[in-house]
Design a protein around this motif. Structure first.
Motif, PDB file in Angstrom:
ATOM      1  N   ASN A  30       0.091  -2.182   1.697  1.00  0.00           N
ATOM      2  CA  ASN A  30      -0.631  -0.928   2.957  1.00  0.00           C
ATOM      3  C   ASN A  30       0.721  -0.287   3.377  1.00  0.00           C
ATOM      4  OD1 ASN A  30      -0.922  -1.089   5.595  1.00  0.00           O
ATOM      5  ND2 ASN A  30      -2.819  -1.943   4.545  1.00  0.00           N
ATOM      6  N   LEU A  31      -0.277   1.196   2.937  1.00  0.00           N
ATOM      7  CA  LEU A  31       0.328   2.435   3.667  1.00  0.00           C
ATOM      8  C   LEU A  31       1.085   1.935   5.025  1.00  0.00           C
ATOM      9  CD1 LEU A  31       1.032   5.194   3.271  1.00  0.00           C
ATOM     10  CD2 LEU A  31      -0.969   5.196   4.432  1.00  0.00           C
ATOM     11  N   LYS A  32       0.122   1.919   6.409  1.00  0.00           N
ATOM     12  CA  LYS A  32       0.151   1.453   7.759  1.00  0.00           C
ATOM     13  C   LYS A  32       1.425   0.010   7.814  1.00  0.00           C
ATOM     14  CE  LYS A  32      -1.361   1.132  12.774  1.00  0.00           C
ATOM     15  NZ  LYS A  32      -3.235   0.651  12.917  1.00  0.00           N
ATOM     16  N   ASP A  36       4.936   1.603   9.112  1.00  0.00           N
ATOM     17  CA  ASP A  36       5.289   1.115  10.758  1.00  0.00           C
ATOM     18  C   ASP A  36       4.166   2.071  11.280  1.00  0.00           C
ATOM     19  OD1 ASP A  36       5.170  -0.248  12.597  1.00  0.00           O
ATOM     20  OD2 ASP A  36       7.369  -0.202  13.228  1.00  0.00           O
ATOM     21  N   LEU A  37       3.250   2.108  10.705  1.00  0.00           N
ATOM     22  CA  LEU A  37       2.894   3.841  11.540  1.00  0.00           C
ATOM     23  C   LEU A  37       1.788   3.466  12.588  1.00  0.00           C
ATOM     24  CD1 LEU A  37       1.324   5.786   8.336  1.00  0.00           C
ATOM     25  CD2 LEU A  37       3.512   5.768   9.864  1.00  0.00           C
ATOM     26  N   ASP A  38       2.224   4.457  13.491  1.00  0.00           N
ATOM     27  CA  ASP A  38       1.686   4.404  15.111  1.00  0.00           C
ATOM     28  C   ASP A  38       0.671   5.785  14.572  1.00  0.00           C
ATOM     29  OD1 ASP A  38       3.360   6.277  16.124  1.00  0.00           O
ATOM     30  OD2 ASP A  38       4.604   4.563  16.993  1.00  0.00           O
ATOM     31  N   SER A  39      -0.238   5.971  15.354  1.00  0.00           N
ATOM     32  CA  SER A  39      -0.561   7.070  15.698  1.00  0.00           C
ATOM     33  C   SER A  39       0.204   7.871  16.062  1.00  0.00           C
ATOM     34  CB  SER A  39      -2.023   6.817  17.346  1.00  0.00           C
ATOM     35  OG  SER A  39      -1.173   7.269  18.755  1.00  0.00           O
ATOM     36  N   ASP A  41       2.869   8.797  14.230  1.00  0.00           N
ATOM     37  CA  ASP A  41       3.267   8.626  12.828  1.00  0.00           C
ATOM     38  C   ASP A  41       2.334   9.577  12.120  1.00  0.00           C
ATOM     39  OD1 ASP A  41       5.570   8.036  14.035  1.00  0.00           O
ATOM     40  OD2 ASP A  41       5.049   5.670  13.384  1.00  0.00           O
ATOM     41  N   TYR A  42       1.170   9.270  12.185  1.00  0.00           N
ATOM     42  CA  TYR A  42      -0.262   9.571  11.023  1.00  0.00           C
ATOM     43  C   TYR A  42       0.166  10.976  11.594  1.00  0.00           C
ATOM     44  CZ  TYR A  42      -2.371   5.835   9.797  1.00  0.00           C
ATOM     45  OH  TYR A  42      -2.685   4.121   9.195  1.00  0.00           O
ATOM     46  N   PHE A  62      -7.649   9.806   6.606  1.00  0.00           N
ATOM     47  CA  PHE A  62      -7.225   9.008   6.735  1.00  0.00           C
ATOM     48  C   PHE A  62      -7.473   7.225   6.304  1.00  0.00           C
ATOM     49  CE2 PHE A  62      -3.688  11.989   6.594  1.00  0.00           C
ATOM     50  CZ  PHE A  62      -2.786  11.616   6.306  1.00  0.00           C
ATOM     51  N   GLN A  63      -8.957   7.424   7.303  1.00  0.00           N
ATOM     52  CA  GLN A  63      -9.911   6.415   7.783  1.00  0.00           C
ATOM     53  C   GLN A  63     -10.268   5.574   6.099  1.00  0.00           C
ATOM     54  OE1 GLN A  63     -13.072   7.402   9.796  1.00  0.00           O
ATOM     55  NE2 GLN A  63     -12.055   7.918  11.707  1.00  0.00           N
ATOM     56  N   ALA A  66      -5.928   3.334   2.679  1.00  0.00           N
ATOM     57  CA  ALA A  66      -5.332   2.203   2.328  1.00  0.00           C
ATOM     58  C   ALA A  66      -4.039   1.719   2.309  1.00  0.00           C
ATOM     59  CB  ALA A  66      -6.552   0.905   2.558  1.00  0.00           C
TER      60      ALA A  66
END
Length: 85
Positions: A30-32, A36-39, A41-42, A62-63, A66
């Motif tokens: 899983n990418l996120k 450990d991505l937050d908004s 980081d995107y 990005f929606q 996954a």
């Protein structure tokens, strides 16, 4: 640019920019969660993609992403579209 080059470039900048553990970056991961991505980081990820691959990223793209495989496929498709123009 072939898929293997995309994967190598992508993994290299993910490790460098996001201090990710390269051994955890696998196609099914899983990418996120892995990065450990937050908004914010995107936003950084969008900038890094645009700088490395030379195409504009729509944040809503990005929606549907996954896993890392989804991410690689997205980049490959956008590069292919860019080359056709």
């Amino acid at each position: 640019m072939d898929k293997q080059e995309i994967i190598q470039i992508t993994n290299a900048f993910l490790v460098e920019e996001f201090e990710a553990d390269g051994s955890k970056i696998t196609p099914d991961a899983n990418l996120k969660a892995t990065l450990d991505l937050d908004s914010l980081d995107y936003i950084d990820l969008v900038v890094v993609i645009e700088n490395n691959f030379g195409f504009k990223v729509n944040p809503e793209d990005f929606q549907g992403i996954a896993t890392f495989q989804d991410f690689y496929d997205y980049v490959a498709d956008r590069i292919k579209q860019k080359e056709l123009v």
